[in-house]
Design a protein around this motif. Structure first.
Motif, PDB file in Angstrom:
ATOM      1  N   TRP A   1       5.403  36.697  47.042  1.00 33.10           N
ATOM      2  CA  TRP A   1       5.347  37.187  48.290  1.00 33.10           C
ATOM      3  C   TRP A   1       5.529  38.442  48.152  1.00 33.10           C
ATOM      4  O   TRP A   1       5.664  39.274  47.283  1.00 33.10           O
TER       5      TRP A   1
ATOM      6  N   GLY B   1       5.254  33.850  53.012  1.00 37.14           N
ATOM      7  CA  GLY B   1       5.009  32.326  53.334  1.00 37.14           C
ATOM      8  C   GLY B   1       3.512  31.969  52.273  1.00 37.14           C
ATOM      9  O   GLY B   1       3.509  32.790  51.705  1.00 37.14           O
ATOM     10  N   GLU B   2       3.702  30.731  52.282  1.00 37.30           N
ATOM     11  CA  GLU B   2       2.787  30.520  51.179  1.00 37.30           C
ATOM     12  C   GLU B   2       1.360  30.088  52.086  1.00 37.30           C
ATOM     13  O   GLU B   2       0.845  29.327  53.109  1.00 37.30           O
TER      14      GLU B   2
ATOM     15  N   ILE C   1      13.514  34.060  45.266  1.00 44.11           N
ATOM     16  CA  ILE C   1      12.419  33.173  45.021  1.00 44.11           C
ATOM     17  C   ILE C   1      12.031  33.338  43.917  1.00 44.11           C
ATOM     18  O   ILE C   1      11.531  31.892  43.704  1.00 44.11           O
TER      19      ILE C   1
ATOM     20  N   HIS D   1      16.795  27.059  49.946  1.00 41.57           N
ATOM     21  CA  HIS D   1      15.479  27.259  50.850  1.00 41.57           C
ATOM     22  C   HIS D   1      14.577  27.725  49.250  1.00 41.57           C
ATOM     23  O   HIS D   1      13.835  27.545  49.469  1.00 41.57           O
TER      24      HIS D   1
ATOM     25  N   ARG E   1      11.645  25.538  47.936  1.00 42.09           N
ATOM     26  CA  ARG E   1      10.593  26.115  48.369  1.00 42.09           C
ATOM     27  C   ARG E   1       9.227  26.121  46.832  1.00 42.09           C
ATOM     28  O   ARG E   1       8.036  25.606  47.095  1.00 42.09           O
ATOM     29  N   GLN E   2      10.114  26.212  45.963  1.00 49.54           N
ATOM     30  CA  GLN E   2       9.341  26.346  44.444  1.00 49.54           C
ATOM     31  C   GLN E   2       9.144  24.547  44.553  1.00 49.54           C
ATOM     32  O   GLN E   2       8.403  23.922  43.992  1.00 49.54           O
TER      33      GLN E   2
ATOM     34  N   SER F   1       8.267  22.574  46.558  1.00 48.22           N
ATOM     35  CA  SER F   1       7.963  21.910  47.885  1.00 48.22           C
ATOM     36  C   SER F   1       5.939  22.301  47.090  1.00 48.22           C
ATOM     37  O   SER F   1       4.629  21.376  47.380  1.00 48.22           O
ATOM     38  N   ALA F   2       5.981  23.210  47.007  1.00 48.49           N
ATOM     39  CA  ALA F   2       4.980  24.047  46.444  1.00 48.49           C
ATOM     40  C   ALA F   2       4.103  23.429  45.579  1.00 48.49           C
ATOM     41  O   ALA F   2       2.583  22.956  44.729  1.00 48.49           O
TER      42      ALA F   2
END
Ligand SMILES: Cc1cc2nc3c(=O)[nH]c(=O)nc-3n(C[C@H](O)[C@H](O)[C@H](O)COP(=O)(O)O)c2cc1C
Ligand code: SF4
Length: 481
Positions: free
Chosen positions: A279, A310-311, A344, A364, A368-369, A371-372
């Motif tokens: 990010w 965002g990714e 992050i 979150h 996030r990690q 999910s990626a």
């Protein structure tokens, strides 16, 4: 326990006592993250799953210890008793993959601090001793080490080099970064590493890999994360010459190192630790909470979209395709950088002294990690993929991690901070022993704050060995101010 002046604005994970509490909280926060109410045991547990790499190395379970340095080597790059204690803790954790075990510099100028380990001819005996220590301690604890895979993380700290003094940055950069140059006091025209210097560095990586193999390590990690040099290549969109602009040029570094290692150290496995997304840099806002340090569009976040928050994994996937073409199987995922967007990279409720209060519930960051990484695993099932950033889950770590493994969203669960406070967590989970609450990392960030203030790292709040040190008092004073 002193947590400084900071009063957290999100519920503590320890307050989410039941599965219903956790579900309700995730729902309220809009966080999608699966977890299992019950933990499996024995051969049924996905943590017990073994793997043999294509190169023939066995990994006896699905726990990985992430690389973590302690800022505690000698100035000539040798391990001290503190380093050995940490590596011993990694060895007796029960995890069967030791990724790293910490960043080791391949060139003196590339050290992140004057106490970073360095692999050179003079230190070969020390690296061999470290490898043997890990093997021996693991064998004493678990009977044998045939299925323990230990590698060495090779690094050059690039923009974040401090090779000679803890207070003096001596950056080596690939391009002038409009935000990071300013943040770290570099003029716009600060000199760039030349292609010739990069060639010398590639040779140094290959020599370091040969030395790692000679001293026992079964793989080397060519680090591409956290804003260090390997990672900076990937976003060198503005660099002229053969290492910049096109993706082909930006990925030349890993290709050339890999070719050298394959030629000079046949049989040595290669892994890559990669920030799969990044990010924009963050800074403290007026209330102390993290806010973006610049405006969109932001183009330097590799694996990020132009919003900077965002990714967009399309280029990350192209890089992974390169790694596949290079027949690299070991992939350790992470995200962002501890220097410019720590929320992050290592979600925490309590920020390090040079950080900012979390701009989001740290769950979150964990989600996030996960999910990626699950997207990476789906697109590239042939990597043996390690996930990171789980420590913030605390009591719920095994429940979320089991769900991730069972769903095939990662192959191995990487543990960072948690293993500093609670080294035997993997063994406890594998044996079905309830977690020892007093040892659970509460993300106080002292292990980051201490080195940011020129001290050694360690879990000062929870590890009795560090807790009783005099510098713990200094650290408390720094935090209180
Ligand atoms: C004290 C400390 C030292 C670290 N050193 C390294 C390192 O040498 N190399 C690396 O790739 N990551 C390093 N990291 C990042 C961790 O490997 C990991 O990605 C991060 O802590 C997030 O995982 P966790 O939530 O389990 O802590 C370090 C983290 C900490 C807290
Ligand atoms: S100092 Fe200890 S409790 Fe705090 S983040 Fe580091 S490991 Fe966790």
């Amino acid at each position: 326990m002193s947590t400084g002046k900071y009063k957290p604005q999100y519920p503590r994970v320890a307050q989410l006592k039941t599965a219903e509490d956790l579900s309700d909280h995730l729902l309220k926060e809009g966080i999608e993250m699966g977890f299992d109410k019950e933990l499996k045991t024995g051969a049924n547990s996905p943590f017990a799953k073994t793997h043999t790499t294509r190169a023939g190395n066995s990994i006896g379970n699905a726990f990985c210890i992430l690389p973590m340095e302690g800022w505690d080597g000698t100035t000539d790059g040798k391990p001290t008793e503190l380093t050995k204690r940490r590596w011993k803790n990694f060895a007796i954790s029960g995890a069967k993959l030791l990724w790293g075990c910490e960043a080791v510099a391949v060139q003196p100028a590339g050290r992140a601090n004057p106490n970073q380990l360095m692999i050179n001819e003079k230190n070969l005996g020390d690296f061999e001793e470290l490898y043997q220590l890990v093997k021996r301690e693991h064998e004493t604890a678990f009977g044998n080490s045939d299925d323990l895979l230990t590698g060495l993380q090779l690094t050059h700290s690039g923009r974040f080099c401090k090779p000679n003094s803890k207070t003096k940055m001596e950056p080596k950069i690939l391009y002038s970064h409009p935000v990071l140059n300013k943040k770290f006091g570099l003029a716009e025209d600060y000199p760039l590493m030349t292609d010739g210097e990069i060639s010398e560095l590639i040779d140094a990586y290959v020599i370091a890999a040969v030395r790692a193999q000679k001293t026992g390590y079964k793989f080397v990690d060519i680090k591409h994360c956290h804003g260090y040099l390997g990672h900076e290549f990937l976003s060198a969109y503005d660099r002229e010459g053969k290492y910049g602009k096109s993706l082909e040029n930006r990925t030349r570094f890993i290709r050339e190192i890999t070719a050298g290692i394959r030629a000079e150290a046949p049989g040595l496995e290669i892994g890559v630790r990669m920030s799969i997304f990044d990010w924009m840099p963050f800074k403290q806002g007026p209330e102390g909470t993290g806010i973006p340090a610049t405006e969109a569009p932001y183009k330097y976040a590799f694996g990020g979209d132009e919003s900077g928050q965002g990714e967009d994994l399309s280029e990350s996937f192209q890089f992974l395709k390169e790694l596949e073409n290079l027949d690299i199987e070991l992939l350790c995922t992470t995200a962002g950088s501890p220097y410019y967007n720590p929320h992050i990279q290592r979600p925490a409720l309590f920020p390090p002294s040079d950080g900012y209060m979390p701009p989001e519930d740290p769950l979150h960051g964990v989600a996030r990690q996960i999910s990626a990484v699950s997207k990476v695993k789906k697109a590239f099932p042939n990597f043996y993929t390690v996930g990171s950033g789980y420590s913030y889950l605390q009591e719920w770590l095994p429940n979320v991690a089991q769900n991730v493994l069972d769903a095939g969203k990662a192959d191995s669960i990487g543990l960072g901070r948690m293993v500093l406070s609670y080294p035997e967590l993997p063994a406890d989970v594998l044996e079905g022993t309830p977690m020892k609450r007093a040892k659970i990392c509460r993300t106080f960030s002292d292990c980051t704050t201490a080195p940011r203030n020129g001290m050694i790292s360690g879990c000062f709040p929870l590890d009795p060995f560090y807790k009783k040190m005099e510098i713990h008092e200094t650290l408390k004073t720094i935090k209180a101010s």
